[in-house]
Design an enzyme around this catalytic site. Structure first.
Site, PDB file in Angstrom:
ATOM      1  N   ASP A  62       0.879  -1.182   0.000  1.00 16.63           N
ATOM      2  CA  ASP A  62       0.000   0.000   0.000  1.00 16.63           C
ATOM      3  C   ASP A  62       0.906   1.218   0.000  1.00 16.63           C
ATOM      4  OD1 ASP A  62      -1.611   2.191   0.583  1.00 16.63           O
ATOM      5  OD2 ASP A  62      -2.923   1.041   1.909  1.00 16.63           O
ATOM      6  N   ASN A  89       2.972   1.791 -11.166  1.00 16.94           N
ATOM      7  CA  ASN A  89       1.705   1.766 -11.909  1.00 16.94           C
ATOM      8  C   ASN A  89       0.507   2.211 -11.072  1.00 16.94           C
ATOM      9  OD1 ASN A  89      -0.368   0.600 -13.979  1.00 16.94           O
ATOM     10  ND2 ASN A  89      -0.813  -0.459 -12.053  1.00 16.94           N
ATOM     11  N   TYR A 164      -6.300  14.840 -10.818  1.00 13.20           N
ATOM     12  CA  TYR A 164      -5.570  13.739 -11.476  1.00 13.20           C
ATOM     13  C   TYR A 164      -4.488  14.283 -12.404  1.00 13.20           C
ATOM     14  CZ  TYR A 164      -4.792   9.641 -14.477  1.00 13.20           C
ATOM     15  OH  TYR A 164      -4.220   8.610 -15.177  1.00 13.20           O
ATOM     16  N   LYS A 168      -0.397  13.678 -12.109  1.00 17.84           N
ATOM     17  CA  LYS A 168       0.454  13.036 -13.117  1.00 17.84           C
ATOM     18  C   LYS A 168       1.490  14.016 -13.667  1.00 17.84           C
ATOM     19  CE  LYS A 168      -1.282   8.816 -13.085  1.00 17.84           C
ATOM     20  NZ  LYS A 168      -0.504   7.639 -12.676  1.00 17.84           N
ATOM     21  N   THR A 199     -10.767   0.004 -17.831  1.00 15.11           N
ATOM     22  CA  THR A 199     -10.442  -0.581 -16.517  1.00 15.11           C
ATOM     23  C   THR A 199     -11.440  -0.022 -15.505  1.00 15.11           C
ATOM     24  OG1 THR A 199      -9.007   1.236 -15.849  1.00 15.11           O
ATOM     25  CG2 THR A 199      -7.953  -0.581 -17.046  1.00 15.11           C
TER      26      THR A 199
HETATM   27  P1  NAP Z   1      -7.315   0.480 -11.873  1.00 11.87           P
HETATM   28  O1  NAP Z   1      -7.877  -0.662 -12.620  1.00 11.87           O
HETATM   29  O2  NAP Z   1      -8.207   1.345 -11.047  1.00 11.87           O
HETATM   30  O3  NAP Z   1      -6.135  -0.119 -10.944  1.00 11.87           O
HETATM   31  C1  NAP Z   1      -5.469   0.694 -10.029  1.00 11.87           C
HETATM   32  C2  NAP Z   1      -4.559  -0.166  -9.181  1.00 11.87           C
HETATM   33  O4  NAP Z   1      -3.910   0.705  -8.222  1.00 11.87           O
HETATM   34  C3  NAP Z   1      -5.306  -1.218  -8.372  1.00 11.87           C
HETATM   35  O5  NAP Z   1      -4.544  -2.388  -8.300  1.00 11.87           O
HETATM   36  C4  NAP Z   1      -5.428  -0.577  -7.000  1.00 11.87           C
HETATM   37  O6  NAP Z   1      -5.534  -1.505  -5.946  1.00 11.87           O
HETATM   38  C5  NAP Z   1      -4.083   0.123  -6.935  1.00 11.87           C
HETATM   39  N1  NAP Z   1      -4.021   1.104  -5.863  1.00 11.87           N
HETATM   40  C6  NAP Z   1      -4.898   2.083  -5.564  1.00 11.87           C
HETATM   41  N2  NAP Z   1      -4.511   2.733  -4.445  1.00 11.87           N
HETATM   42  C7  NAP Z   1      -3.368   2.154  -4.041  1.00 11.87           C
HETATM   43  C8  NAP Z   1      -2.482   2.358  -2.957  1.00 11.87           C
HETATM   44  N3  NAP Z   1      -2.724   3.278  -1.985  1.00 11.87           N
HETATM   45  N4  NAP Z   1      -1.380   1.561  -2.840  1.00 11.87           N
HETATM   46  C9  NAP Z   1      -1.138   0.608  -3.768  1.00 11.87           C
HETATM   47  N5  NAP Z   1      -1.944   0.342  -4.791  1.00 11.87           N
HETATM   48  C10 NAP Z   1      -3.040   1.108  -4.935  1.00 11.87           C
HETATM   49  O7  NAP Z   1      -6.539   1.520 -12.812  1.00 11.87           O
HETATM   50  P2  NAP Z   1      -5.792   1.366 -14.237  1.00 11.87           P
HETATM   51  O8  NAP Z   1      -6.662   2.002 -15.261  1.00 11.87           O
HETATM   52  O9  NAP Z   1      -5.300  -0.021 -14.429  1.00 11.87           O
HETATM   53  O10 NAP Z   1      -4.587   2.371 -14.002  1.00 11.87           O
HETATM   54  C11 NAP Z   1      -3.243   1.960 -13.823  1.00 11.87           C
HETATM   55  C12 NAP Z   1      -2.363   3.168 -14.030  1.00 11.87           C
HETATM   56  O11 NAP Z   1      -2.521   3.635 -15.375  1.00 11.87           O
HETATM   57  C13 NAP Z   1      -2.721   4.353 -13.131  1.00 11.87           C
HETATM   58  O12 NAP Z   1      -1.548   4.998 -12.702  1.00 11.87           O
HETATM   59  C14 NAP Z   1      -3.527   5.250 -14.059  1.00 11.87           C
HETATM   60  O13 NAP Z   1      -3.494   6.604 -13.665  1.00 11.87           O
HETATM   61  C15 NAP Z   1      -2.789   5.026 -15.365  1.00 11.87           C
HETATM   62  N6  NAP Z   1      -3.555   5.377 -16.573  1.00 11.87           N
HETATM   63  C16 NAP Z   1      -4.727   4.746 -16.841  1.00 11.87           C
HETATM   64  C17 NAP Z   1      -5.425   5.092 -17.995  1.00 11.87           C
HETATM   65  C18 NAP Z   1      -6.724   4.433 -18.348  1.00 11.87           C
HETATM   66  O14 NAP Z   1      -7.360   4.887 -19.327  1.00 11.87           O
HETATM   67  N7  NAP Z   1      -7.160   3.389 -17.629  1.00 11.87           N
HETATM   68  C19 NAP Z   1      -4.919   6.061 -18.879  1.00 11.87           C
HETATM   69  C20 NAP Z   1      -3.705   6.686 -18.562  1.00 11.87           C
HETATM   70  C21 NAP Z   1      -3.032   6.323 -17.401  1.00 11.87           C
HETATM   71  P3  NAP Z   1      -6.984  -1.959  -5.345  1.00 11.87           P
HETATM   72  O15 NAP Z   1      -7.530  -2.995  -6.292  1.00 11.87           O
HETATM   73  O16 NAP Z   1      -6.657  -2.477  -4.005  1.00 11.87           O
HETATM   74  O17 NAP Z   1      -7.851  -0.717  -5.307  1.00 11.87           O
END
Ligand code: NAP
Length: 241
Positions: A62, A89, A164, A168, A199
């Site tokens: 965490d 990530n 957000y 970033k 996601t």
């Molecule tokens: P996601 O499905 O919401 O997954 C987020 C992950 O981060 C989950 O495993 C979550 O764990 C974990 N997390 C949240 N708070 C945390 C903490 N305090 N300590 C450790 N882990 C924590 O999001 P995603 O879309 O895969 O995003 C992954 C990355 O890509 C992020 O940095 C996001 O900003 C970036 N991103 C995403 C997109 C997009 O379109 N999806 C676009 C650009 C960038 P839990 O399951 O326990 O909550």
């Protein structure tokens, strides 16, 4: 000691893009520590990767908990003595949450996306210095690019996620700072944008799949010695900061 296999740590890897990065690295022969806040969820996420022959192990992580980060760093030191790849990530987006004030959204978002990334990176640098091919990949977003935000024709010009985007942008700034500080120590540090991906974070909207989104992070985790450091990229090439 001879390094037979690369060792990677991926934060927030129990679902979404992080899980796809973990799976992609495992398929390329990297041993993966799958960071998860909840070990049960991490175990469920790891099982299919292990069944497919990957060396994947869930580890409790965490980013907002100093103790969690320290315990993990001590464990990696004890069990491996080094780390080759750190994928920052884990990230959250709270701009759409009507129950929180903007100040509270910012406080919580910075705690994970910025302070959490900084805390984990600081804890892992001593271990990365023990690797001959260390790479740090920060999963950022083109939504934070000042260069793109100033382009009126940019497809995401109408998107307004202030906390957000600020978080970033801070991650991007840290990427440049660490790239400069660690360049002479052989650690490459880059920021990647996975693209708009279906996601939980996007309520499963977005045209890209997690495995498409993971590709750029995987490529930069496995960069050759002559690869770049201190760049911000997506699948199509370099992005403006
Ligand atoms: P996601 O499905 O919401 O997954 C987020 C992950 O981060 C989950 O495993 C979550 O764990 C974990 N997390 C949240 N708070 C945390 C903490 N305090 N300590 C450790 N882990 C924590 O999001 P995603 O879309 O895969 O995003 C992954 C990355 O890509 C992020 O940095 C996001 O900003 C970036 N991103 C995403 C997109 C997009 O379109 N999806 C676009 C650009 C960038 P839990 O399951 O326990 O909550």
């Amino acid at each position: 000691m001879e390094q037979t296999k690369k060792l990677a740590l991926v934060s927030g890897a129990n679902r979404g893009i992080g899980l796809a990065i973990a799976g992609g690295l495992a398929r390329r022969g990297v041993e993966v520590l799958l960071g998860c806040r909840d070990l049960g969820r991490g175990e469920l996420a790891s099982a299919p990767l292990r069944a497919a022959g990957g060396r994947v192990q869930p580890v409790q992580l965490d980013l907002t908990d100093e103790g969690s980060v320290d315990i993990l760093a001590e464990r990696i030191e004890r069990d491996y003595g080094r780390l080759d790849i750190l994928i920052n990530n884990a990230g959250i987006v709270l701009d759409g949450n009507p129950e929180l004030s903007v100040v509270e959204r910012m406080r919580r978002t910075l705690a994970v996306n910025v302070l959490g990334t900084l805390r984990l990176t600081e804890a892992m640098i001593p271990l990365l210095l023990g690797s001959s091919c260390a790479r740090i990949v920060n999963v950022s977003s083109e939504l934070a690019s000042f260069g793109l935000r100033s382009e009126p024709d940019w497809p995401y010009a109408g998107i307004d996620l202030p906390t957000y985007q600020a978080s970033k942008a801070a991650v991007n700034s840290l990427t440049l700072s660490y790239a400069g500080q660690l360049q002479d120590r052989g650690i490459k540090v880059n920021a990647v944008c996975p693209g708009y991906t279906a996601t939980e974070a996007t309520h499963f909207e977005g045209p890209r799949t997690p495995s498409q989104a993971a590709g750029i992070a995987i490529n930069f985790a496995l960069l050759d010695a002559d690869g770049p450091t201190g760049v911000f990229v997506n699948d199509e090439g370099e992005l403006p900061w």
